[in-house]
Scaffold this motif. Structure first.
Motif, mmCIF file in Angstrom:
data_model
loop_
_atom_site.group_PDB
_atom_site.id
_atom_site.type_symbol
_atom_site.label_atom_id
_atom_site.label_comp_id
_atom_site.label_asym_id
_atom_site.label_seq_id
_atom_site.Cartn_x
_atom_site.Cartn_y
_atom_site.Cartn_z
ATOM 1 N N ASN A 1 0.827 -1.213 0.000
ATOM 2 C CA ASN A 1 0.000 0.000 0.000
ATOM 3 C C ASN A 1 0.857 1.257 0.000
ATOM 4 O OD1 ASN A 1 -2.408 -1.423 0.005
ATOM 5 N ND2 ASN A 1 -2.554 -1.482 2.229
ATOM 6 N N LEU A 2 1.946 1.233 0.763
ATOM 7 C CA LEU A 2 2.832 2.399 0.808
ATOM 8 C C LEU A 2 3.480 2.654 -0.554
ATOM 9 C CD1 LEU A 2 4.515 1.906 4.295
ATOM 10 C CD2 LEU A 2 3.060 3.818 3.602
ATOM 11 N N LEU A 3 3.874 1.573 -1.236
ATOM 12 C CA LEU A 3 4.492 1.748 -2.551
ATOM 13 C C LEU A 3 3.471 2.242 -3.585
ATOM 14 C CD1 LEU A 3 6.942 -1.293 -2.666
ATOM 15 C CD2 LEU A 3 7.491 1.121 -2.330
ATOM 16 N N LYS A 4 2.203 1.882 -3.400
ATOM 17 C CA LYS A 4 1.165 2.432 -4.264
ATOM 18 C C LYS A 4 1.032 3.938 -4.035
ATOM 19 C CE LYS A 4 -1.738 -1.690 -4.847
ATOM 20 N NZ LYS A 4 -3.063 -2.310 -4.526
ATOM 21 N N GLN A 5 1.165 4.349 -2.763
ATOM 22 C CA GLN A 5 1.132 5.775 -2.453
ATOM 23 C C GLN A 5 2.311 6.500 -3.106
ATOM 24 O OE1 GLN A 5 0.621 6.782 1.698
ATOM 25 N NE2 GLN A 5 -0.664 4.988 2.052
ATOM 26 N N VAL B 1 10.163 2.324 3.451
ATOM 27 C CA VAL B 1 9.692 0.950 3.217
ATOM 28 C C VAL B 1 10.873 -0.007 3.141
ATOM 29 C CG1 VAL B 1 8.593 -0.575 1.518
ATOM 30 C CG2 VAL B 1 7.551 1.636 2.088
ATOM 31 N N PHE B 2 11.905 0.406 2.407
ATOM 32 C CA PHE B 2 13.098 -0.432 2.261
ATOM 33 C C PHE B 2 13.749 -0.697 3.622
ATOM 34 C CE2 PHE B 2 17.777 -0.399 1.965
ATOM 35 C CZ PHE B 2 17.962 -1.615 1.323
ATOM 36 N N GLU B 3 13.912 0.359 4.432
ATOM 37 C CA GLU B 3 14.573 0.187 5.725
ATOM 38 C C GLU B 3 13.763 -0.713 6.651
ATOM 39 O OE1 GLU B 3 16.202 2.705 9.601
ATOM 40 O OE2 GLU B 3 15.652 3.776 7.772
ATOM 41 N N GLU C 1 22.578 -1.539 -1.401
ATOM 42 C CA GLU C 1 23.360 -0.319 -1.169
ATOM 43 C C GLU C 1 22.967 0.779 -2.161
ATOM 44 O OE1 GLU C 1 27.355 -1.661 -1.408
ATOM 45 O OE2 GLU C 1 27.348 -2.575 0.594
ATOM 46 N N ALA C 2 22.655 0.376 -3.400
ATOM 47 C CA ALA C 2 22.219 1.355 -4.405
ATOM 48 C C ALA C 2 20.872 1.961 -4.014
ATOM 49 C CB ALA C 2 22.129 0.689 -5.772
ATOM 50 N N ILE C 3 19.966 1.112 -3.513
ATOM 51 C CA ILE C 3 18.665 1.602 -3.044
ATOM 52 C C ILE C 3 18.862 2.577 -1.893
ATOM 53 C CG2 ILE C 3 16.545 0.926 -1.842
ATOM 54 C CD1 ILE C 3 16.660 -1.722 -3.418
ATOM 55 N N LEU C 4 19.716 2.195 -0.948
ATOM 56 C CA LEU C 4 19.971 3.042 0.215
ATOM 57 C C LEU C 4 20.581 4.379 -0.196
ATOM 58 C CD1 LEU C 4 19.997 3.349 3.267
ATOM 59 C CD2 LEU C 4 22.231 2.219 3.299
ATOM 60 N N VAL D 1 12.950 -1.378 -5.157
ATOM 61 C CA VAL D 1 12.445 -1.762 -3.832
ATOM 62 C C VAL D 1 11.432 -2.895 -3.962
ATOM 63 C CG1 VAL D 1 11.124 -0.981 -1.822
ATOM 64 C CG2 VAL D 1 12.898 0.480 -2.794
ATOM 65 N N ARG D 2 10.554 -2.803 -4.959
ATOM 66 C CA ARG D 2 9.571 -3.883 -5.167
ATOM 67 C C ARG D 2 10.296 -5.208 -5.451
ATOM 68 N NH1 ARG D 2 5.790 0.047 -7.907
ATOM 69 N NH2 ARG D 2 3.979 0.139 -6.520
ATOM 70 N N ASN D 3 11.299 -5.172 -6.300
ATOM 71 C CA ASN D 3 12.060 -6.383 -6.614
ATOM 72 C C ASN D 3 12.748 -6.931 -5.368
ATOM 73 O OD1 ASN D 3 11.325 -6.182 -9.299
ATOM 74 N ND2 ASN D 3 13.209 -5.174 -9.930
#
Length: 217
Positions: A111-115, A135-137, A179-182, A208-210
């Motif tokens: 839901n957060l990623l949809k937002q 979300v990732f953290e 690390e790239a996401i971060l 993040v989804r992956n």
């Protein structure tokens, strides 16, 4: 694609491959040599073991037939493996591998990623990037808690990444992706200039989804 659907499709593929191997063995009257292509058997076994590893502790009762053995792949053993896969598929369909906490977090993160998608469509790129990083953290902390005894202090995100890599929960490539996401998430969190482009942020959301799919709770 949700983690549950990802696992379901992988299970269905393993069942399909196993049935082909069983049919070839049965056609050869179950002879040990020359019945099936050894490479096909090795790939099937590897795919099945990777599937069990992906599911984790909940796959223990299904994983026994796929453990290393000195026995050659007989028709009987092949049927045993297929039975385990079909039982796993049934458990997935009936929600028997889920628990309330994991379902909650899957739904909450989705839901957060949809937002985030909606924020990007509205042009609110900074807020989208900050939520995406959060979300990732949080997902990373849940993973860390599954594999590490909780301490008295809240661990830093870089320490969690290092620990999960050392415990081989992450491959080196997965750690680099994390690390790239971060890095991109921190860029947004600190409101660095110039801001990330919308296309870069949409790429971050997909990363993040992956990550959530490849490392389910």
């Amino acid at each position: 694609m949700s983690a549950k659907l990802h696992i379901r499709l992988a299970t269905e593929a393993a069942i399909s491959d196993g049935r082909k191997i069983l049919a070839e063995m049965s056609a050869a009257n179950g002879k040990q040599h020359g019945a099936v292509d050894p490479e096909s058997v090795a790939k099937w076994m590897s795919d099945c073991r990777n599937l069990m590893r992906l599911i984790g502790d909940k796959a223990v009762s299904f994983a026994v037939p796929f453990k290393d053995s000195s026995l050659f792949l007989s028709v009987f053993r092949c049927k045993s493996m297929l039975g385990a896969l079909e039982s796993l598929l049934s458990a997935l369909d009936h929600g028997l591998l889920d628990n309330v906490e994991s379902l909650f977090f899957k739904d909450e993160f989705a839901n957060l990623l949809k937002q985030v998608d909606e924020l990007l469509n509205q042009g609110n790129c900074l807020a989208a990037g900050i939520i995406c990083r959060a979300v990732f953290e949080e997902h990373l902390r849940k993973l860390y808690g599954m594999h590490h005894k909780p301490g008295s202090e809240r661990p830093r995100i870089t320490n969690m990444l290092s620990a999960l890599t050392n415990m081989e929960v992450f491959t080196k490539i997965a750690a680099m992706n994390a690390e790239a996401i971060l890095s991109q998430g921190n860029y947004c969190l600190l409101n660095k200039q110039p801001p990330l482009k919308e296309s870069d942020l949409r790429g971050l959301v997909q990363k993040v989804r992956n990550f959530l799919i490849q490392h389910p709770l």
